[in-house]
Design a protein around this motif. Sequence first.
Motif, PDB file in Angstrom:
ATOM      1  N   UNK B 250      -1.368  -3.925  -5.121  1.00  0.00           N
ATOM      2  CA  UNK B 250      -2.693  -3.465  -4.712  1.00  0.00           C
ATOM      3  C   UNK B 250      -3.309  -4.454  -3.751  1.00  0.00           C
ATOM      4  N   UNK B 251      -4.445  -4.064  -3.181  1.00  0.00           N
ATOM      5  CA  UNK B 251      -5.130  -4.924  -2.230  1.00  0.00           C
ATOM      6  C   UNK B 251      -5.608  -4.110  -1.056  1.00  0.00           C
ATOM      7  N   UNK B 252      -5.869  -4.789   0.096  1.00  0.00           N
ATOM      8  CA  UNK B 252      -6.310  -4.083   1.294  1.00  0.00           C
ATOM      9  C   UNK B 252      -5.221  -3.121   1.737  1.00  0.00           C
ATOM     10  N   UNK B 253      -3.988  -3.554   1.571  1.00  0.00           N
ATOM     11  CA  UNK B 253      -2.853  -2.645   1.764  1.00  0.00           C
ATOM     12  C   UNK B 253      -2.198  -2.434   0.402  1.00  0.00           C
ATOM     13  N   UNK B 254      -1.590  -1.252   0.235  1.00  0.00           N
ATOM     14  CA  UNK B 254      -0.944  -1.000  -1.054  1.00  0.00           C
ATOM     15  C   UNK B 254       0.535  -0.772  -0.825  1.00  0.00           C
ATOM     16  N   UNK B 255       1.325  -1.246  -1.789  1.00  0.00           N
ATOM     17  CA  UNK B 255       2.752  -0.975  -1.688  1.00  0.00           C
ATOM     18  C   UNK B 255       3.114   0.068  -2.743  1.00  0.00           C
ATOM     19  N   UNK B 264       7.148   1.774   0.466  1.00  0.00           N
ATOM     20  CA  UNK B 264       6.344   1.917   1.681  1.00  0.00           C
ATOM     21  C   UNK B 264       5.065   1.138   1.525  1.00  0.00           C
ATOM     22  N   UNK B 265       4.585   0.615   2.639  1.00  0.00           N
ATOM     23  CA  UNK B 265       3.311  -0.074   2.679  1.00  0.00           C
ATOM     24  C   UNK B 265       2.304   0.883   3.291  1.00  0.00           C
ATOM     25  N   UNK B 266       1.124   1.001   2.674  1.00  0.00           N
ATOM     26  CA  UNK B 266       0.114   1.926   3.199  1.00  0.00           C
ATOM     27  C   UNK B 266      -1.167   1.170   3.493  1.00  0.00           C
ATOM     28  N   UNK B 267      -1.852   1.548   4.588  1.00  0.00           N
ATOM     29  CA  UNK B 267      -3.134   0.927   4.948  1.00  0.00           C
ATOM     30  C   UNK B 267      -4.264   1.497   4.118  1.00  0.00           C
ATOM     31  N   UNK B 348       2.469   1.862   8.355  1.00  0.00           N
ATOM     32  CA  UNK B 348       1.517   1.881   7.223  1.00  0.00           C
ATOM     33  C   UNK B 348       0.257   2.688   7.515  1.00  0.00           C
ATOM     34  N   UNK B 349      -0.155   2.771   8.778  1.00  0.00           N
ATOM     35  CA  UNK B 349      -1.384   3.513   9.097  1.00  0.00           C
ATOM     36  C   UNK B 349      -1.172   5.021   9.016  1.00  0.00           C
ATOM     37  N   UNK B 350       0.089   5.436   8.950  1.00  0.00           N
ATOM     38  CA  UNK B 350       0.363   6.886   8.939  1.00  0.00           C
ATOM     39  C   UNK B 350       0.606   7.420   7.532  1.00  0.00           C
ATOM     40  N   UNK B 351       0.440   6.557   6.519  1.00  0.00           N
ATOM     41  CA  UNK B 351       0.755   6.965   5.153  1.00  0.00           C
ATOM     42  C   UNK B 351      -0.507   7.477   4.456  1.00  0.00           C
ATOM     43  N   UNK B 352      -0.349   8.570   3.703  1.00  0.00           N
ATOM     44  CA  UNK B 352      -1.448   9.107   2.900  1.00  0.00           C
ATOM     45  C   UNK B 352      -1.061   8.983   1.436  1.00  0.00           C
ATOM     46  N   UNK B 353      -2.073   8.720   0.582  1.00  0.00           N
ATOM     47  CA  UNK B 353      -1.779   8.628  -0.850  1.00  0.00           C
ATOM     48  C   UNK B 353      -2.662   9.609  -1.612  1.00  0.00           C
TER      49      UNK B 353
END
Lengths: 325, 363
Positions: B250-255, B264-267, B348-353
């Motif tokens: 967790x954090x500003x980016x999530x893995x 995957x790393x997500x923004x 990472x900027x193209x990932x949706x969760x």
Amino acid sequence: MSPVLQGILTIIIGVGGCVGYFYGSNLLLDKVIFPARGANIGRNINRANQVRPWLFLFPAVFALGVYLAYPVVGSFYRSLFDRSGANFIGLGNYVDLFNEGTFRVAVFNNLLWVLVVPALATFFGLLIAQLTDRLRWGNIAKSLIFMPMAISFVGASLIWRFVYSANPDIGIINALRDAMGLAVLDPLQVQFWNNFFLMFILVWIQTGFAMVILSAALRGIPEETIEAAIIDGANPFQVFFKIKVPQIMGTIVVVWTTITILVLKVFDIVYTMTGGNFGTHILPSYMMTYMFRDDGRATAVAFVIMLLVLPVMIWNIRQARAEMR
Amino acid sequence: MAELRLTDVEKAYGEVRVLSDINLDIKTGELIVFVGPSGCGKSTLLRMIAGLEKISAGTLEIDGVVVNDIPPSQRGIAMVFQSYALYPHMTVRDNMSFALKIAKKSRAEIDAAVERAADILQLRPYLDRLPKALSGGQRQRVAIGRSIVRDPKVYLFDEPLSNLDAALRVATRIEIAKLKESMPNSTMVYVTHDQVEAMTLASRIVVLAGGGIAQVGTPLELYERPNGEFVAQFIGSPAMNLLPGEVVQTGAQSRIKLAGGGTALADIPTTGADMGLAVNLGVRPEDLVATDGEDYLYQGEVELLEALGELTVLYFKAETPGAAPVLAKLGGIHTGLKGQRVRLKADPSKIHLFHNKKSLLYR
């Protein structure tokens, strides 16, 4: 022979005859008249194929000729003879007709019938079709209004004889007059207006027909054009007269002309109700008075009726064809 | 010059509620597009705005006036129908002037309005023709002309291009866009099931689903930041891939560790409480790129391949039978990949969760 056996035999002969005719005639054409062999094989095949449609058309053309074309010509020919059928008198029957007062009355009355009955029947039919369109019990109302269609003209006339009866205990018109303290009268003897009382019977019968056809036509109008008109600000009357009626104009014309043709054929109502008395004759009932007495005169009347129906008929068929396209 | 405000609007047929909780503010000059799967009620909503369907509950305001019980013709709206709905017995001129004649406008006024509309839509040569003598595209232009003539506050379009063939659809779409450009103050509401129409025409898109509004936003907002799995998969074609996984950092980016083995790393920011959260990772086919590295998002065998020239669409074999296959769009021609195992990754900027079908961005 028992009737059942007779029936079966008739069917076998009839159907077998048809099959035999088509099979035999084609066989004759292909094997004997234009055989597909020998030196002229190509020419023979082409010729056989040109003749073939006529083999199939022949029974229909023959039947139409015998039962339709010949009677027209034969009737016209008969109308040129006197009542005994022996003496040729040229157009004498026609001249006599036009000189006779009753004939002129019949023509005038027939004109009234042709104008009034189709107009009223179509108008009421359209009105009822529109008014019952969205009602839950609309279909029941429509069946009731359609029902007179199933009654024969003579039957309907008998029903209306009760309505028009001169006895206040039976006839509703005189019952009403009686209740209002008016003297009893026979509606069918009121000169001129009695024609309209007779016409109303046919209107009563034919409204159902007009209603059914026009109801189907109204349902065929695209809903969106009506919604577009509502958005354009048209009120219900404007929607009806400016959007709906013009779109079913073709059907209205077909209904109108179909009823017109029917009107020119109806004699039963007049014959049953007044027998043509009190100035109510129309051409078919007038024709009936001569039939079996003076066939020359009667066929002359028949011919006049045919000439009157013809233009309406042509218009009707054209319009119906245009509708189908 | 008109604002539209829908407040708690609801539509019910007897017991069945087809639309509920519709809250929407449409500003002057916007072109709002309603999209949604068939049966979602988008046409019904448009017809309620038009006044052709009764509003069961809630209020509809046009320019601050509640119009629930005002008849369609007095709402200041005009509507273009999918089937054109031209009056077949009237010439083009009569079709366009019908509303003005009903409103008892003067002859000169009517002629001026009709000719202005005919000029805008290049219909002048056809003014005296009957609709049946026109092509589909011309008919649709007449239908649009009929609404322009009325000079309405709000234009309503009900799938206006659906009856046209593909080439004409593109041409007419551009014409509608130009028309909108030339009338910057008119408000338009447009119903379609065609995404391209929605993406190209709309200033904002309203996605309708399940009897309510799923998301409202500009076309790119919906594309880049969908608020749930439905919108994510509805906007964009082919639809977004959804892959199950869990949050492992967790954090500003999530893995995210995916069930298929990739990571995957997500923004997308997450908090410590999200550790181990089961999520669906969404990634659009066009955002996937091939990789040889160990840091891959997905790997699979290419089962089917569509080479379109400018790009190649790869269909991967689903791990479990019946599951939706993963799709990837790679630029250029890659016909040799059929049957191969390919690894894919995404920026990472193209990932949706998504968790419980809702985007983690909109918590």
